[in-house]
Motif scaffolding. Structure first.
Motif, short mmCIF file in Angstrom:
data_model
loop_
_atom_site.label_atom_id
_atom_site.label_comp_id
_atom_site.label_asym_id
_atom_site.label_seq_id
_atom_site.Cartn_x
_atom_site.Cartn_y
_atom_site.Cartn_z
N VAL A 195 45.01 46.59 30.30
CA VAL A 195 45.57 46.77 32.20
C VAL A 195 45.52 48.55 32.81
O VAL A 195 46.12 49.28 32.01
N LEU B 23 46.53 46.99 38.05
CA LEU B 23 48.32 46.04 38.81
C LEU B 23 48.55 46.96 39.83
O LEU B 23 48.52 48.39 39.79
N VAL C 239 46.71 50.62 27.62
CA VAL C 239 46.24 51.13 29.52
C VAL C 239 46.07 52.43 29.65
O VAL C 239 45.38 53.25 29.38
#
Length: 491
Positions: A200, A234, A340
């Motif tokens: 992500v 995101l 991440v």
């Protein structure tokens, strides 16, 4: 005659039935497994892993299970943050000695200057923690956690401009088209989360005073690896993922039936054409369905205690900020996400550095320290590796106008600072040393790919053995030339 047809005509009756028997057995087993998988999806079961590791990985018991990479895009000035050089004050506005530069290349932004005047940092440094690490006054929160950090003062790179330097630090190569570190980890190690992507990415807002270099998606894409290992970005405004909500009149059961029908059509396409990207598309549609449930829960911070929100700072509940991204990073690794990446822009200070750098640090310092403290108090830091750094450093000489209160710094690939913390890392240490001008490495040089090799090693991966065949080469994150983990950093 085509050799396949000729083989079929020449094979014996015994060979034909033996071969077909084996194929039918495998087909029956596949059909049973497929039926089970469809049944599991229909019931919403999550017993099998959505992101499986490659066979044989990890190579050994890992110290870290997840990676959080904090990339300060633009090149943080090591002289103003980490590399304390108090004697430079005596050399203010003196020309950089040729014995230090040694004819090394500089960018066209300063190569035309008649002088390269030395610009000492205007910011005060002090020692912190039991380690006594020197830290700039710009990082008061990070200064409180230095005993968790392994600071590398001698990272170096060949790239002198942003695009190739960022590509190199994230993929191990200046040449575009290679997988990013997060994609390598998603491919090799998979993920423990069934309802979220293995990798992500966040690209938070930055202060208006920052010089925001462009971010290219190649910094989080899978390159020559299958596209299912791309990082999922995101968003910081609106829905975190576009179309994560079902449109009016469509409920979850309707979406499930639509997806099952689409999967059957895609499977027919795969059987006809054999394109592996069709399987990727099937897997990504399935993940998207699961994310319709998991993403809203992920970004709902109503269950976070107030003292945790206060720890990350006043912007923690504002989507799109660095603080909000850092808090979500913790929530992601808590839910089993493998990698991440937070890419914070605005660190390219060619001028007005004292103002712009101060704003950048104010935007990130508290949340960075909070992330380490939050992970530690939850018992997650022991198996989460956190990395902070940029793509290169900045020069000791000023670009353009120089005063005691105002100066700028050009790109400097010869040495810059990065720090690591968490799983597998020995905290409270400083590795390497630079000369009196923070211009050349004089002890323990560390190449960017040595850093990447260290990250892989902490995650249980032998860097030289972690390969993917592409264009006739055994490609590696650390490059085909190879690199070694920095053993002095390891706990």
């Amino acid at each position: 005659m085509h050799p396949v047809f000729e083989h079929q005509l020449l094979q014996t009756r015994r060979h034909f039935f033996g071969d077909v028997g084996l194929r039918l057995g495998g087909l029956a087993l596949t059909m049973l497994a497929g039926a089970t998988a469809v049944g599991n999806r229909a019931r919403g079961a999550t017993g099998s892993r959505a992101h499986s590791p490659q066979p044989g990985l990890p190579h050994f018991a890992p110290r870290a299970k997840a990676l959080i990479y904090l990339h300060m895009n633009g090149g943080p000035a090591q002289l103003d943050l980490w590399d304390h050089k108090p004697n430079l004050e005596q050399l203010f506005d003196k020309d950089l000695p040729e014995s230090i530069r040694m004819g090394q290349r500089i960018t066209t932004m300063t190569s035309g200057q008649s002088r390269l005047p030395v610009a000492p940092s205007k910011f005060k440094f002090s020692q912190h923690g039991q380690s006594g690490m020197w830290v700039s006054e710009l990082l008061p929160h990070t200064a409180k956690i230095v005993d968790e950090l392994a600071l590398i003062k001698t990272v170096h790179t060949n790239a002198i401009n942003h695009d190739p330097a960022c590509t190199f630090v994230m993929t191990g190569s200046e040449v575009p088209g290679k997988p990013s570190i997060g994609s390598w980890l998603a491919y090799g190690l998979g993920s423990e989360s069934n309802d979220l992507p293995a990798f992500v990415v966040f690209t938070p807002k930055f202060p208006a005073s920052g010089n925001g270099q462009a971010l290219f998606s190649r910094m989080w894409t899978s390159g020559f690896l299958p596209s299912k290992y791309n990082g999922v970005a995101l968003r910081g405004a609106g829905d975190p993922v576009l179309y994560v909500q079902n449109p009016p009149g469509v409920d979850t059961d309707d979406r499930r039936q639509m997806l099952d029908a689409l999967t059957q059509l895609n499977q027919r396409g795969f059987e006809r054409f054999g394109d592996p990207e069709i399987q990727t598309r099937i897997a990504q549609y399935e993940m998207a369905f699961r994310m319709q449930r998991s993403v809203p829960e992920l970004v709902d911070l109503s269950g976070e205690p107030q003292h945790i929100l206060d720890l990350y700072g006043p912007a923690a509940t504002t989507p799109g900020t660095f603080s909000h991204s850092a808090l979500l990073a913790r929530r992601l690794v808590e839910r089993g996400v493998r990698a991440v990446q937070i890419l914070h822009r605005g660190w390219d200070q060619h001028g007005n550095l004292p103002v712009a750098l101060k704003n950048q640090c104010a935007d990130t310092d508290q949340a960075t320290a909070a992330l380490i403290l939050d992970l530690k108090q939850r018992g997650l830091l022991a198996d989460t590796l956190v990395v902070w750094g940029g793509e290169f450093g900045r020069t000791v000489y000023s670009q353009g106008r120089l005063t005691r209160e105002d100066y700028g710094r050009d790109h400097h690939p010869r040495n810059f600072c990065m720090w690591l913390a968490g799983g597998g890392i020995r905290g409270g240490i400083v590795h390497g040393e630079t000369d009196d001008f923070s211009y050349n490495v004089v002890q323990d040089p560390v190449n960017v790919n040595d850093v990447n090799a260290t990250l892989l090693y902490c995650l249980g991966v032998e860097p030289d053995r972690f390969t993917f065949k592409f264009q006739g080469l055994d490609q590696r994150l650390i490059g085909v030339e190879g690199a070694q983990p920095v053993k002095a950093l390891l706990a």
